[in-house]
Design an enzyme around this catalytic site. Structure first.
Site, mmCIF file in Angstrom:
data_model
loop_
_atom_site.group_PDB
_atom_site.id
_atom_site.type_symbol
_atom_site.label_atom_id
_atom_site.label_comp_id
_atom_site.label_asym_id
_atom_site.label_seq_id
_atom_site.Cartn_x
_atom_site.Cartn_y
_atom_site.Cartn_z
ATOM 1 N N PRO A 1 38.715 42.054 32.918
ATOM 2 C CA PRO A 1 40.130 42.157 32.546
ATOM 3 C C PRO A 1 40.582 43.602 32.345
ATOM 4 C CG PRO A 1 39.154 40.297 31.434
ATOM 5 C CD PRO A 1 38.027 41.011 32.143
ATOM 6 N N GLU A 2 39.740 44.421 31.705
ATOM 7 C CA GLU A 2 40.011 45.860 31.592
ATOM 8 C C GLU A 2 38.717 46.646 31.685
ATOM 9 O OE1 GLU A 2 43.877 44.401 29.878
ATOM 10 O OE2 GLU A 2 41.795 43.902 29.397
ATOM 11 N N THR A 3 38.836 47.874 32.196
ATOM 12 C CA THR A 3 37.733 48.835 32.189
ATOM 13 C C THR A 3 38.238 50.099 31.516
ATOM 14 O OG1 THR A 3 36.731 47.961 34.204
ATOM 15 C CG2 THR A 3 36.177 50.220 33.616
#
Length: 294
Positions: free
Chosen positions: A44-46
């Site tokens: 979903p996020e990095t």
């Protein structure tokens, strides 16, 4: 080659919580390379660390499709990895994000890093037009009568705006059949990143699901930034008990995806004003790998 880690936040169980990509040395990566690596990891996020200097760590956050100003679960994941890799022993530390500085606090057990707390960016709220109540319910696959009338339906942010839709109970939450195209359209109309449905489980416990197709995330498993924004919204409207100027609560999220996690929140209040929102959670490193520059 770029070394990356995949860390599950808001859990101590492998495969649960919310997965985040973490790159501790991204100083040599361009914005395009960061975006391509985030798409490759498909978390979903990095979060990318572009500079570490004393007690300040500069970071950038990317979903698989775009950069975002802040991400709660990736921040918890980063804090845990910094501690495990020997970059942080619990001294004063803050992240420099596009939303400003985010102080971190480390909790260890028998010398082992276990939990990371963050003071989230400034809490903000804004109303949602009443005429959109039925549209939001329909986008979630519900009738408007299933929306809880005693809890706030509003937009709020501690770094990333979401619209919060209260439901009568957690059974409705589990049975949602969201129309992601309609949710994306409403998100754009309201200027938010996600539609966050929640239901009460007790006085200060809530179940939640978060849909963010406008950010390239159909459903976010466990959302730290939105969890903090929700508890801040509830505290500001007198929906949570106060003790010593603080309201505390827990949000359970991810069950519908088979990846349950827990978000702990403390809200500092001065009268009916939110002074600060603190979000904490556990995390664990799942795997590490290398990505060739392209």
């Amino acid at each position: 080659m770029t070394l990356y880690s995949e860390v599950s936040a808001f859990t101590r169980t492998p495969g649960h919580g919310n997965r985040a990509g973490v790159v501790l040395d991204a100083a040599g990566l361009s914005e395009g390379e960061m975006q391509r690596l985030a798409a490759f990891l498909d978390a979903p996020e990095t979060v990318f660390v572009t500079r570490m200097e004393g007690g300040l760590v500069r970071v950038r956050y990317f979903t698989p499709t775009q950069e975002v100003a802040f991400c709660g679960h990736a921040t918890v994941a980063l804090g845990l990895l910094l501690a495990q890799e020997g970059h942080w022993a619990g001294e004063a530390l803050a992240l420099e994000t596009l939303m400003g500085r985010v102080p971190l606090r480390l909790i260890s057990e028998a010398g082992v890093p276990r939990q990371v707390w963050m003071e989230q960016p400034r809490h903000e709220t804004r109303p949602v037009p009443r005429e959109l109540r039925a549209e939001l319910a329909a986008a979630l696959g519900l009738d408007a009568r299933m929306v809880h009338r005693g809890l706030p339906l509003a937009a709020a942010s501690t770094g990333l705006w979401s619209v919060f839709v209260p439901l009568l109970d957690s059974f409705l939450l589990d049975a949602l059949e969201p129309d992601l195209e309609a949710i994306a359209q409403l998100s754009r109309q309201l200027g938010v990143g996600s539609v966050y449905a929640y239901a009460p489980l007790g006085v200060s416990r809530f179940a939640a699901r978060d849909f963010a197709p406008v950010l390239g995330i159909p459903e976010d498993p466990v959302t730290g930034s939105a969890g903090g924004a929700l508890l801040g919204l509830l505290a500001a409207q007198g929906r949570l008990p106060l003790r010593g100027g603080r309201a505390c609560g827990v949000i359970y999220q991810g069950h519908a995806l088979g990846t349950p996690g827990e978000v702990e929140v403390e809200v500092e209040m001065l009268g009916d004003q939110v002074v600060a929102v603190h979000v904490g959670g556990c995390a664990m490193v799942e795997r590490q790998g290398t990505w060739p520059l392209r």
